[in-house]
Each structure stands twice: as structure tokens, then as C-alpha cells.
Motif scaffolding. Structure first.
Motif, PDB file in Angstrom:
ATOM      1  N   UNK A  77      -3.408 -41.105  14.939  1.00 55.19           N
ATOM      2  CA  UNK A  77      -2.259 -41.286  14.331  1.00 55.19           C
ATOM      3  C   UNK A  77      -2.706 -41.028  12.541  1.00 55.19           C
ATOM      4  N   UNK A  78      -3.729 -41.608  12.527  1.00 50.17           N
ATOM      5  CA  UNK A  78      -4.338 -41.352  10.812  1.00 50.17           C
ATOM      6  C   UNK A  78      -4.304 -39.895  10.684  1.00 50.17           C
ATOM      7  N   UNK A  79      -4.785 -39.090  11.531  1.00 45.31           N
ATOM      8  CA  UNK A  79      -5.154 -37.731  11.417  1.00 45.31           C
ATOM      9  C   UNK A  79      -3.659 -37.085  11.313  1.00 45.31           C
ATOM     10  N   UNK A  80      -2.766 -37.416  12.061  1.00 48.27           N
ATOM     11  CA  UNK A  80      -1.311 -36.882  11.849  1.00 48.27           C
ATOM     12  C   UNK A  80      -0.655 -37.261  10.690  1.00 48.27           C
ATOM     13  N   UNK A  81      -0.839 -38.450  10.250  1.00 49.36           N
ATOM     14  CA  UNK A  81      -0.137 -39.173   9.261  1.00 49.36           C
ATOM     15  C   UNK A  81      -0.657 -38.396   7.975  1.00 49.36           C
ATOM     16  N   UNK A  82      -1.716 -37.840   7.910  1.00 51.05           N
ATOM     17  CA  UNK A  82      -2.247 -37.130   6.764  1.00 51.05           C
ATOM     18  C   UNK A  82      -1.573 -35.817   6.464  1.00 51.05           C
ATOM     19  N   UNK A  83      -0.710 -35.271   7.293  1.00 48.08           N
ATOM     20  CA  UNK A  83       0.016 -34.003   7.307  1.00 48.08           C
ATOM     21  C   UNK A  83       1.336 -34.317   7.037  1.00 48.08           C
ATOM     22  N   UNK A  84       1.758 -35.865   7.004  1.00 48.18           N
ATOM     23  CA  UNK A  84       3.363 -36.021   6.739  1.00 48.18           C
ATOM     24  C   UNK A  84       3.619 -36.734   5.934  1.00 48.18           C
ATOM     25  N   UNK A  85       4.793 -37.210   5.792  1.00 49.36           N
ATOM     26  CA  UNK A  85       5.286 -38.345   4.647  1.00 49.36           C
ATOM     27  C   UNK A  85       6.166 -39.327   5.150  1.00 49.36           C
ATOM     28  N   UNK A  86       5.994 -40.529   4.674  1.00 49.40           N
ATOM     29  CA  UNK A  86       6.649 -41.637   5.404  1.00 49.40           C
ATOM     30  C   UNK A  86       8.030 -41.631   4.866  1.00 49.40           C
ATOM     31  N   UNK A  87       8.922 -41.943   5.930  1.00 52.66           N
ATOM     32  CA  UNK A  87      10.307 -41.695   5.827  1.00 52.66           C
ATOM     33  C   UNK A  87      10.874 -42.649   6.353  1.00 52.66           C
ATOM     34  N   UNK A  88      11.248 -43.911   5.688  1.00 52.61           N
ATOM     35  CA  UNK A  88      11.565 -45.067   6.273  1.00 52.61           C
ATOM     36  C   UNK A  88      13.121 -45.184   6.743  1.00 52.61           C
ATOM     37  N   UNK A  89      13.858 -44.145   6.174  1.00 52.27           N
ATOM     38  CA  UNK A  89      15.321 -43.953   6.474  1.00 52.27           C
ATOM     39  C   UNK A  89      15.341 -43.530   7.819  1.00 52.27           C
ATOM     40  N   UNK A  90      14.539 -42.389   8.105  1.00 56.03           N
ATOM     41  CA  UNK A  90      14.685 -41.741   9.174  1.00 56.03           C
ATOM     42  C   UNK A  90      13.928 -42.561  10.724  1.00 56.03           C
ATOM     43  N   UNK A  91      12.687 -43.086  10.338  1.00 62.06           N
ATOM     44  CA  UNK A  91      12.069 -43.969  11.121  1.00 62.06           C
ATOM     45  C   UNK A  91      12.123 -45.492  10.551  1.00 62.06           C
ATOM     46  N   UNK A  92      13.047 -46.147  10.819  1.00 65.68           N
ATOM     47  CA  UNK A  92      13.066 -47.599  10.333  1.00 65.68           C
ATOM     48  C   UNK A  92      12.116 -48.497  11.132  1.00 65.68           C
ATOM     49  N   UNK A 149       3.455 -35.347  21.096  1.00 68.35           N
ATOM     50  CA  UNK A 149       2.219 -34.899  20.511  1.00 68.35           C
ATOM     51  C   UNK A 149       2.438 -33.293  20.957  1.00 68.35           C
ATOM     52  N   UNK A 150       3.194 -32.933  21.619  1.00 69.45           N
ATOM     53  CA  UNK A 150       3.233 -31.449  21.930  1.00 69.45           C
ATOM     54  C   UNK A 150       4.545 -31.041  21.266  1.00 69.45           C
ATOM     55  N   UNK A 151       5.335 -31.808  20.464  1.00 67.47           N
ATOM     56  CA  UNK A 151       6.694 -31.299  20.070  1.00 67.47           C
ATOM     57  C   UNK A 151       6.660 -31.073  18.636  1.00 67.47           C
ATOM     58  N   UNK A 152       7.775 -31.006  17.892  1.00 63.09           N
ATOM     59  CA  UNK A 152       7.826 -30.374  16.581  1.00 63.09           C
ATOM     60  C   UNK A 152       6.569 -31.187  15.685  1.00 63.09           C
ATOM     61  N   UNK A 153       5.747 -30.326  15.118  1.00 66.29           N
ATOM     62  CA  UNK A 153       4.605 -31.161  14.336  1.00 66.29           C
ATOM     63  C   UNK A 153       5.205 -31.667  13.049  1.00 66.29           C
ATOM     64  N   UNK A 154       5.955 -31.392  12.327  1.00 64.17           N
ATOM     65  CA  UNK A 154       6.539 -32.036  11.190  1.00 64.17           C
ATOM     66  C   UNK A 154       7.132 -33.379  11.441  1.00 64.17           C
ATOM     67  N   UNK A 155       8.012 -33.122  12.513  1.00 64.51           N
ATOM     68  CA  UNK A 155       8.444 -34.670  13.010  1.00 64.51           C
ATOM     69  C   UNK A 155       7.221 -35.596  13.440  1.00 64.51           C
ATOM     70  N   UNK A 156       6.354 -35.353  14.122  1.00 66.81           N
ATOM     71  CA  UNK A 156       5.291 -35.994  14.599  1.00 66.81           C
ATOM     72  C   UNK A 156       4.378 -36.556  13.521  1.00 66.81           C
ATOM     73  N   UNK A 157       4.146 -35.755  12.416  1.00 66.28           N
ATOM     74  CA  UNK A 157       3.359 -36.028  11.109  1.00 66.28           C
ATOM     75  C   UNK A 157       4.167 -37.132  10.417  1.00 66.28           C
ATOM     76  N   UNK A 158       5.299 -36.994  10.256  1.00 65.98           N
ATOM     77  CA  UNK A 158       6.093 -37.887   9.549  1.00 65.98           C
ATOM     78  C   UNK A 158       6.442 -39.323  10.042  1.00 65.98           C
ATOM     79  N   UNK A 159       6.640 -39.277  11.268  1.00 63.11           N
ATOM     80  CA  UNK A 159       6.705 -40.460  12.290  1.00 63.11           C
ATOM     81  C   UNK A 159       5.373 -41.185  12.164  1.00 63.11           C
ATOM     82  N   UNK A 160       4.208 -40.463  12.229  1.00 67.96           N
ATOM     83  CA  UNK A 160       3.110 -41.060  12.178  1.00 67.96           C
ATOM     84  C   UNK A 160       2.618 -41.740  10.947  1.00 67.96           C
ATOM     85  N   UNK A 161       3.206 -41.145   9.761  1.00 68.01           N
ATOM     86  CA  UNK A 161       3.006 -41.727   8.568  1.00 68.01           C
ATOM     87  C   UNK A 161       3.610 -42.771   8.200  1.00 68.01           C
ATOM     88  N   UNK A 162       4.847 -42.809   8.867  1.00 67.42           N
ATOM     89  CA  UNK A 162       5.786 -43.922   8.677  1.00 67.42           C
ATOM     90  C   UNK A 162       5.388 -45.145   9.532  1.00 67.42           C
TER      91      UNK A 162
END
Ligand code: KG4
Ligand code: ZN
Length: 342
Positions: free
Chosen positions: A188-203, A236-249
Motif C-alpha cells: 500500500x505504501x508503494x502504491x500510495x507514493x504514486x498517488x494523491x490523497x483524495x478524501x472527497x472521492x474516498x471518504x 491491483x490489476x485495474x486502473x493504476x491512478x485510481x489504485x494509487x489515489x485510493x492507497x494514498x487516502x
């Protein structure tokens, strides 16, 4: 001649053996990780863990002696994890330690795995250990535990705990749900590094108790994460940007819960407060958490001890070090493995 204490850790899925000098200097710390063996099952299989410990323990002890240029006669005592943990896994370590202690005619000190983690931040330098302060607060955050302790020398008082899941367990379970390999925390940490936390999308709501409890709670965040992941088709095998943002949040939410409770605990401690706060356990290897913890220390003008990453996850150096703190090793026959320790 050397005078070393032999540490043995087999409480979960890492067979580990260490040799420490009496001042805490780590001569050698070897870890045989079983992660690959358990990965197909998405978690630790107790039966497999016990068998792996049986296979690896003695060869690891022999290698440790070789690496440390030590001989059996240099070993003064043995520190072994007696619990908590998987009972079959603990029994391998305890029985192995008893056999060695009998054979060598040396005493054993039984160590609580949590005490191993609690003192581990003071193992951080190569060479002698950092001196223990008279009092410190220890946050133990691992796959099995999330708790804060008030530590004065050998006196360890638990201040809070988790009411449900541990923080590492929450990382692991949500990672498994979205198809990331075990153990989930580093993934999760590795994925989160590629993303941005988005609390509106992932509350993720911060858990609140009706009472004034200081306890942690992670099951609400876990349930919310699974729901949100399903809604947004996070895989994990879906959209990588969504995965990264989800992990960051998600990672942010877990860390926010940690600081929410730490702040409450800190505000309730009477002056004079401890001068040091330490983090320990597998989750203490998380880079974002480590940074925020150091910043928290600066804000509160106190020393924050962050263990070296190799001493965050399970290892025998921390067990031997805790054994040194406890002192007075005794009769090997009196050591018993316990899956739970009150
Ligand atoms: O202390 P540990 O090795 O075993 C227990 O005593 O539980 O901790 C293992 C836990 C796992 O849940 C793993 O996912 C988590 O620590 N972990 C991490 C990281 N590295 C390990 N969690 C978040 N970020 C990491 N970098
Ligand atoms: Zn542990």
C-alpha cells in the motif's frame, strides 16, 4: 572470549536468531523470512509457519555463531520469545532454546514479544545501543498489535490498545481485498507514493467513541475501505491512478487515526511528561508515518525514536535486547510458551 546473549524469535512467520553483547551491541541478527511460503494464502498459515521454524532454527543459530566469529562457549544465556504469537510457532523456538540451554548449561530469559518491540527503537545504532531514558512512551504498531505503553525502565504500563483490528492487519486485509500481495503494508505504501490523497472521492470517517476512550479502532476504516474500493472498482490489476489515489487516502486515514489517539493520550498525561516517544513494530517501517512522527516530535519539542527498518519487523535482536533489559535469566525448565499474554 566473547560474552553474548543468544536471541531466538519464532512467534509468527519469521525465524530469527541474534547474538548481542551485554552492552546491546548487535553482533549478528539473521532473519529467515517465510513471506514467500505464505503469500499464496494471503496470510500466515500456522502449520506451515511451525514447520518452517523447525527447518530453519538450528541452521540459523549455527550461521549466526559463524558470522559473529563466536563459539558455543561464548554464549552466556538465551532470550526467547515466549508469547504472544502462534502457539505452534512459539513452541519451536522455546523447545529449541530449552534444548540448547540444557546442552550448554546456561539460563534462559523468556521475553514477551511486545517488550521486544517496545525497546527496539533503542537498538538503532550499529555498535552499542542508545541508552534507555528513564521514561518513554512506546507506540507498538504491528500486524497483531496497536497499543501505546508508558515505559519506565522495566516497568511497562499499557495506556491504550485497539478495540478491534490492529493497524497492520488493516493494511493487510484491505490490500488482500484489492488484490495486492501479502504483506499489504509495504505494498500500500508503494502504491500510495504514486498517488494523491483524495478524501472527497474516498471518504474514511474517523472512528469516534461515545465514551472518553483512548483506544484505537480500525474496523470502521477497514469496512469503509472495502466499500469504497468496491464502489470505485479499485483493483491491483485495474486502473493504476485510481489504485494509487485510493492507497494514498487509505494510508492517510490509518495514520490519522494513530495521531488522533496519540494526541488524546499525550494531552491526558500529567506533567512531567516523558521526554521521548518511540514507535515500533512492522508498521513503524512506513515512510510517511515515520516522517509525520518526527514532525510531531518537533511540534511537541521532544525526542522521537524511530527504529531502523530492519528492527521494525520481527527480529531476534530486539528479543535479546529486551532480555538484557529484563536481566536475571533463569532455569530453562520454567519457560513456557503462551499464545496470549495478559
Ligand atoms: O511487527 P511485524 O513484523 O509482525 C507482527 O508482530 O505483527 O509487523 C508486520 C506488519 C504487517 O501487517 C505489515 O503489513 C506491516 O507490519 N508493515 C507495514 C510496512 N512494513 C510492514 N505497514 C505499513 N507500511 C510499511 N512499510
Ligand atoms: Zn511483531
Amino acid at each position: 572470549m566473547l560474552h553474548v546473549i543468544l536471541g531466538i524469535e519464532t512467534s509468527c512467520d519469521e525465524t530469527s536468531v541474534a547474538l548481542l553483547e551485554r552492552d546491546g551491541n548487535v553482533r549478528v541478527n539473521l532473519i529467515a523470512s517465510q513471506i514467500e511460503r505464505h503469500r499464496p494464502f494471503g496470510g500466515v498459515v500456522p502449520e506451515i509457519a511451525s514447520r518452517e521454524h523447525l527447518q530453519h532454527l538450528f541452521p540459523l543459530v549455527e550461521r549466526a555463531l559463524g558470522d559473529a566469529h563466536a563459539s558455543w562457549s561464548d554464549v552466556d544465556s538465551i532470550a526467547v520469545t515466549a508469547g504472544p504469537g502462534l502457539i505452534g510457532a512459539l513452541l519451536v523456538g522455546v523447545a529449541g532454546a530449552q534444548g540448547l540451554a540444557y546442552g550448554l548449561g546456561i539460563p534462559i530469559v523468556a521475553v514477551n514479544h511486545l517488550e521486544g518491540h517496545i525497546y527496539s527503537p533503542y537498538l538503532q545504532r550499529e555498535g552499542a545501543a542508545t541508552p534507555l531514558p528513564p521514561r518513554f512512551l512506546a507506540l507498538v504498531i504491528s500486524g497483531g498489535h496497536s497499543a501505546i505503553y508508558d515505559v519506565r525502565g522495566r516497568d511497562v504500563k499499557q495506556i491504550n490498545r485497539t478495540r478491534d483490528d490492529a493497524i497492520g492487519e488493516t493494511f493487510d486485509k484491505v490490500a488482500k481485498f484489492i488484490g495486492l500481495p501479502y504483506p499489504g503494508g509495504p505494498q500500500i505504501e508503494k502504491q500510495a507514493r504514486e498517488g494523491k490523497a483524495d478524501v472527497r472521492r474516498f471518504p474514511f470517517p474517523m472512528p469516534q467513541f461515545k465514551d472518553e476512550s483512548l483506544d484505537f479502532s480500525y474496523s470502521g476504516i477497514k469496512a469503509a475501505a472495502i466499500r469504497v474500493a468496491r464502489e470505485h472498482d479499485v483493483r491491483a490489476d485495474g486502473d493504476s491512478a485510481t489504485l494509487a489515489d485510493f492507497c494514498a487516502t487509505f494510508q492517510d486515514a490509518l495514520i490519522a487515526q494513530l495521531f488522533d489517539r496519540l494526541d488524546s493520550v499525550w494531552s491526558r498525561i500529567d506533567a512531567p511528561k516523558p521526554a521521548e516517544v518511540a514507535i515500533a513494530g512492522g508498521v513503524a517501517a512506513n515512510g510517511v508515518l515515520r516522517e509525520r512522527m518526527l514532525a510531531w516530535g518537533e511540534t511537541h519539542e521532544l525526542v522521537v525514536r524511530v527504529p531502523e527498518k530492519r528492527y521494525c519487523t520481527d527480529n531476534a535482536a530486539m528479543i535479546a535486547f529486551a532480555g538484557l533489559q529484563k536481566g536475571s535469566p533463569g532455569d530453562p525448565r520454567r519457560v513456557a510458551a503462551r499464545s496470549r499474554i495478559a
